[in-house]
Enzyme design. Structure first.
Site, short mmCIF file in Angstrom:
data_model
loop_
_atom_site.label_atom_id
_atom_site.label_comp_id
_atom_site.label_asym_id
_atom_site.label_seq_id
_atom_site.Cartn_x
_atom_site.Cartn_y
_atom_site.Cartn_z
N TYR A 75 0.82 -1.32 0.01
CA TYR A 75 0.04 -0.10 0.03
C TYR A 75 0.87 1.28 0.09
O TYR A 75 1.79 1.28 0.83
CB TYR A 75 -0.91 0.02 1.19
CG TYR A 75 -2.16 -0.42 1.07
CD1 TYR A 75 -3.27 -0.09 0.07
CD2 TYR A 75 -2.66 -1.89 1.79
CE1 TYR A 75 -4.36 -0.60 -0.01
CE2 TYR A 75 -3.71 -2.44 1.43
CZ TYR A 75 -4.97 -1.71 0.62
OH TYR A 75 -6.09 -2.16 0.35
N GLU A 77 -0.56 4.74 -0.45
CA GLU A 77 -1.35 6.13 -0.63
C GLU A 77 -0.47 7.35 -0.59
O GLU A 77 0.56 7.30 0.38
CB GLU A 77 -2.63 5.88 -0.02
CG GLU A 77 -3.63 5.34 -0.39
CD GLU A 77 -3.75 3.90 -0.10
OE1 GLU A 77 -2.64 3.51 0.51
OE2 GLU A 77 -4.78 3.21 0.22
N ASP A 252 -6.30 14.56 -24.34
CA ASP A 252 -6.51 13.01 -23.97
C ASP A 252 -5.66 12.56 -25.15
O ASP A 252 -5.94 12.07 -26.27
CB ASP A 252 -7.66 12.68 -24.02
CG ASP A 252 -7.99 11.13 -23.73
OD1 ASP A 252 -6.87 10.43 -23.88
OD2 ASP A 252 -9.09 10.59 -23.33
N THR A 281 -3.11 6.85 -21.60
CA THR A 281 -2.82 5.65 -21.05
C THR A 281 -1.26 5.14 -21.34
O THR A 281 -0.71 5.76 -22.08
CB THR A 281 -3.62 4.48 -21.91
OG1 THR A 281 -3.54 4.69 -23.07
CG2 THR A 281 -5.10 4.66 -21.46
N LYS A 284 -1.36 1.39 -25.11
CA LYS A 284 -1.84 1.39 -26.42
C LYS A 284 -0.52 1.50 -27.32
O LYS A 284 0.26 0.72 -27.19
CB LYS A 284 -2.77 2.44 -26.60
CG LYS A 284 -4.19 2.11 -25.88
CD LYS A 284 -4.95 3.20 -26.26
CE LYS A 284 -6.32 3.10 -25.43
NZ LYS A 284 -6.42 3.35 -24.07
N ARG A 290 -1.06 -1.96 -18.85
CA ARG A 290 -2.19 -1.19 -18.74
C ARG A 290 -2.19 -0.57 -17.54
O ARG A 290 -2.00 -0.58 -16.43
CB ARG A 290 -3.33 -2.38 -18.41
CG ARG A 290 -3.62 -3.23 -19.62
CD ARG A 290 -4.62 -4.15 -19.48
NE ARG A 290 -6.02 -3.21 -19.62
CZ ARG A 290 -6.36 -2.74 -20.86
NH1 ARG A 290 -5.91 -3.34 -21.89
NH2 ARG A 290 -7.39 -2.18 -21.06
#
Length: 489
Positions: A75, A77, A252, A281, A284, A290
């Site tokens: 974790y 954060e 984008d 992203t 692609k 991903r």
């Protein structure tokens, strides 16, 4: 990384990698054999299919290997050096490396590499803009309900609290994306949104119309970028429009990030040089894991770094590490050569389709996307064409075209892209052959009638033997360009 393939490995390394993957799958299979078998089958399917989905690619073996590590167990954060959990020093390292590569690769002031997806990246960008420009409202009046429980009236009230902030983006049928302000997506609930389209005659983006809409509507945010527009965008013009109306320019570039990284898109076509915030992203055309990413000017750096816990859950350490590896790969000359081949191959594919009578939206392409009007060309809906091609070993996705007569579900178009097969080493000659196979399959496909005797929008028939014929031809072509050569399971 070979200049022509997604994953070149020498024979000795291939033997070691094969042994490692076999051992991994054996271990998985001891717990859940169905998952192990599906994993083996997925590799086999990808090896024997023409992957033409514009948003898919093949990550390198180093990127794939990086995702399967114990960083998954942490974790983390917060941000680098400011975590809500102890023991995150190694996560800090990989996140710092990924951000460094992103800044250097794209020439950005700041990079935020925590978003889990492109939608998460866009959501982070929107809330960054609102947080930076608008006093944040409270949600106390909505009680203890979750966001999913908010009604449309609740969202309208909340949006008014944000002073009815407005956004404009490319319409879905022109090639935009759901996350660019459409009501089914949360972005359409956050903003009062209007869409700009393309010229009805040419299919090209009409900058004059965009400017008119911006002057009339006066948005806080102008969203540029696309998921199914086969041409380049002049971001310098979009910047001029944004400046004229005092809007934030958000781009984008999820689909074409690899062409930006590879210096195929430069100058006026480089979004990072002109936008306030750029989202993307990483899986692609960028050929990574991903995930998502946000690039900003220094003005927005502090706000975007609050993406977690503002809208994101815990960062995925193993994915950020894989992003670092993929971004390091993208900084090489081999990747720049690859990016140029994506664009060259896309033109070759367009020429191969058009000379065989296929109607393309905008009559061609100058990026990685071709958008086929299969309704005009073959009398098929996008859904029928997509299914018939899949039967024939050609993997695509149906897509709306401007003023689509068949709507957003069945569609009249099929979107295809060149990044994945370019990763396997395909060149212009191979893509001309791909065009021939597509036309062969679709020319042999006809809409089937329903029980009532009407033509359905989903059912179809293919002439006997054609699907297998095309599939065999595709497999023969693919055999010359093996995927992960030497990797045997």
């Amino acid at each position: 990384m070979s200049e022509s393939t997604a994953a070149h490995i020498d024979p000795e390394t291939a033997q070691k990698v094969s042994s490692a993957y076999r051992s991994m799958l054996d271990i998985i299979g001891e717990v859940e054999p169905r998952v192990a078998q599906a994993t083996r089958q997925e590799l086999d399917d990808q090896r024997h299919s023409l992957k033409l989905i514009a948003s898919e690619n093949y990550a390198s073996l180093p990127v794939l290997a990086t995702m399967g590590t114990w960083f998954s167990d942490k974790y983390a954060e917060g941000t680098i050096g400011h975590r809500f959990y102890a023991g995150c020093q190694n996560v800090d390292t990989v996140e710092s490396v990924a951000a460094e590569h992103a800044r250097e690769l794209f020439g950005a002031d700041h990079a935020y590499v925590q978003p889990h997806s492109g939608i998460d990246a866009n959501l982070t960008a929107y809330w960054t803009i609102l947080s930076h420009h608008v006093e944040t409202p409270g949600l106390e009046e909505f009680g203890a309900r979750t966001v999913n429980d908010l009604t449309q009236d609740d969202w309208d009230t909340l949006r008014r609290r944000f002073n009815d902030q407005r956004a404009i983006g490319m319409s879905l049928d022109a090639g935009g994306h759901l996350t660019h302000g459409f009501r089914p997506n949360i972005s359409g609930k956050m903003f009062d949104q209007r869409s700009y389209g393309t010229d009805p005659e040419t299919g090209y983006l009409d900058y004059g119309k965009v400017a008119e809409l911006a002057r009339e509507f006066k948005p806080l945010v102008i969203v540029a970028g696309y998921s199914a527009y086969p041409r380049r965008v002049n971001f310098a013009k979009m910047r001029e429009i944004a400046d004229e109306v005092g809007a934030v320019l958000m781009v984008d570039m999820a689909h074409f990030a690899g062409l930006v990284a590879g210096k195929v898109f430069t100058g006026d076509e480089d979004p990072v040089a002109h936008a306030d915030i750029v989202t993307t992203t990483t899986h692609k055309s960028l050929r990574g894991p991903r995930g998502g990413m946000v690039l900003t000017t220094n003005e927005y750096a502090g706000d975007v770094d609050r993406g977690c816990p503002m809208v994101l859950g815990g960062p995925l350490g193993h994915i950020m590490a894989a992003k670092a590896v993929a971004l390091a790969e993208a900084r090489t000359q081999a990747f720049r050569d690859y990016a140029q081949r994506i664009a060259d191959n896309s033109k070759a594919l367009a020429e191969g389709l058009m000379k065989r009578g296929v109607k393309l939206v905008t009559d061609g392409t100058d990026n990685h996307i071709n958008l086929l009007d299969v309704f005009s060309s073959f009398g098929l809906t996008g859904r029928q064409a997509e299914s018939a091609l899949l039967d024939s070993g050609v993997v695509t996705n149906r897509n709306s075209i401007p003023a689509d007569p068949n709507g957003a579900w069945y569609t009249s178009g099929v979107r295809i892209g060149t990044p994945a097969l370019t990763s396997r080493g395909f060149g212009p000659d191979e893509f001309d052959r791909v065009a021939e196979l597509i036309v062969t399959a679709l020319s042999a496909t006809t809409p089937a009638t329903t029980a009532s005797g009407k033509r359905g929008k989903a059912k179809y028939t293919i002439a006997d033997g054609v699907a297998q014929q095309v599939h065999d031809a595709a497999d023969e072509l693919l055999g010359n360009f093996p995927l992960y050569p030497g990797l045997e399971l």
